[in-house]
Scaffold this active site. Structure first.
Site, PDB file in Angstrom:
ATOM      1  N   GLU A 153      76.650  43.831  50.249  1.00  0.00           N
ATOM      2  CA  GLU A 153      77.930  43.171  50.017  1.00  0.00           C
ATOM      3  C   GLU A 153      78.875  43.280  51.208  1.00  0.00           C
ATOM      4  OE1 GLU A 153      79.042  41.530  47.166  1.00  0.00           O
ATOM      5  OE2 GLU A 153      77.029  41.678  46.319  1.00  0.00           O
ATOM      6  N   ASP A 164      82.152  30.896  47.705  1.00  0.00           N
ATOM      7  CA  ASP A 164      81.118  30.785  46.673  1.00  0.00           C
ATOM      8  C   ASP A 164      81.674  30.196  45.383  1.00  0.00           C
ATOM      9  OD1 ASP A 164      82.723  32.852  45.838  1.00  0.00           O
ATOM     10  OD2 ASP A 164      81.081  34.267  45.459  1.00  0.00           O
ATOM     11  N   THR A 207      87.025  37.365  46.691  1.00  0.00           N
ATOM     12  CA  THR A 207      86.102  38.441  46.336  1.00  0.00           C
ATOM     13  C   THR A 207      86.649  39.708  46.956  1.00  0.00           C
ATOM     14  OG1 THR A 207      84.160  36.996  46.237  1.00  0.00           O
ATOM     15  CG2 THR A 207      83.756  39.330  46.616  1.00  0.00           C
TER      16      THR A 207
END
Length: 252
Positions: free
Chosen positions: A36, A54, A59
């Site tokens: 990640e 995405d 995020t």
């Protein structure tokens, strides 16, 4: 007396540390962080935040809480319940409005800066830990243990839960597991653990390739499949793997 397949699976789980063991859990967090955040230092990721394009908005944090999927909203709600005057509380109305979208409306320009500020607060760090466990880690490990999987399988479930979410549609964890069960039986149902995990990873790769942001499957191919091919079902260090071309090692 011959043990049933279920009891045998449970005995294997008991005989080796589960992913809930503190050291195993730290290994799991470092593995996820390598994929990640391109770093083994997962505790440095509380302040991470970006839009990775995405379609999930921002995020952020140690597990990739997203403004578009609800888990970021629930995290900030928990933080605000524990510390009402925090720097992120003012964004709750905007987070509720953008939930389910990739919009930044009401969050720009200062939300990323304020997230990084909040990330220095131990209360926010603990909230991230607790939401990670509640939404992703605990459900993944619990299901893996029910399926008779040891630490590697528990991690395989956890990593899938982190990326795909805990839903039941074909691109979420539940759908991936359902597809795997259509190909092989887990140990708790009398199946072979390696065969079943290969089926699960095959199903996961199919789900990953269905989304542009996740189509690079190296976290399966050069991480999890490597451990599986090595027969390291207990996820014992030393561990060596690659993600997105970068090499990593956990020595102990």
């Amino acid at each position: 007396m011959v043990l049933t397949a279920t009891l045998l699976a449970l005995s294997l789980t008991v005989s080796s540390p589960a992913l809930t063991d503190p050291h195993k859990k730290d290994i799991a967090m470092r593995l996820v962080s390598s994929a990640e955040n391109s770093s083994l230092d997962w505790k440095a990721q509380y302040g991470y935040i970006e839009d990775i394009k995405d379609e999930r908005g921002y995020t952020a944090g140690i597990i990739g809480f997203c403004s578009g999927t609800g888990d970021m909203l629930e995290l900030v709600e928990l933080y605000t319940k524990r510390k009402p005057d925090n720097v992120l509380a003012k964004y709750l109305p905007a987070l509720r409005k953008v939930n389910g979208t990739d919009s930044h409306k009401g969050l720009e320009p200062n939300f990323p800066k304020d997230w990084k500020t909040a990330a220095k607060d131990p209360v926010f760090q603990q909230a991230q830990n607790d939401e990670r466990d509640r939404v992703y880690f605990n459900p993944a490990v619990k299901q893996a243990q029910k399926d008779g999987l040891r630490a590697l399988g528990q991690f395989v479930y956890y990593d899938a839960m982190v990326m795909h979410g805990p839903g039941s549609d074909k691109l979420s964890f539940g759908g991936i597991r359902k597809a795997a069960l259509g190909k092989a039986r887990p140990p708790a149902q009398g199946g072979n653990e390696v065969t079943y995990l290969n089926a699960f990873l095959d199903a996961r790769k199919t789900a990953m390739k269905a989304e542009d942001a996740h189509e690079d499957t190296t976290r399966v191919d050069t991480m999890q499949r490597v451990f599986l091919k090595n027969g390291n079902l207990d996820l014992n260090p030393p561990l060596t793997w690659k993600v997105y071309g970068d090499s990593y090692t956990i020595k102990k």
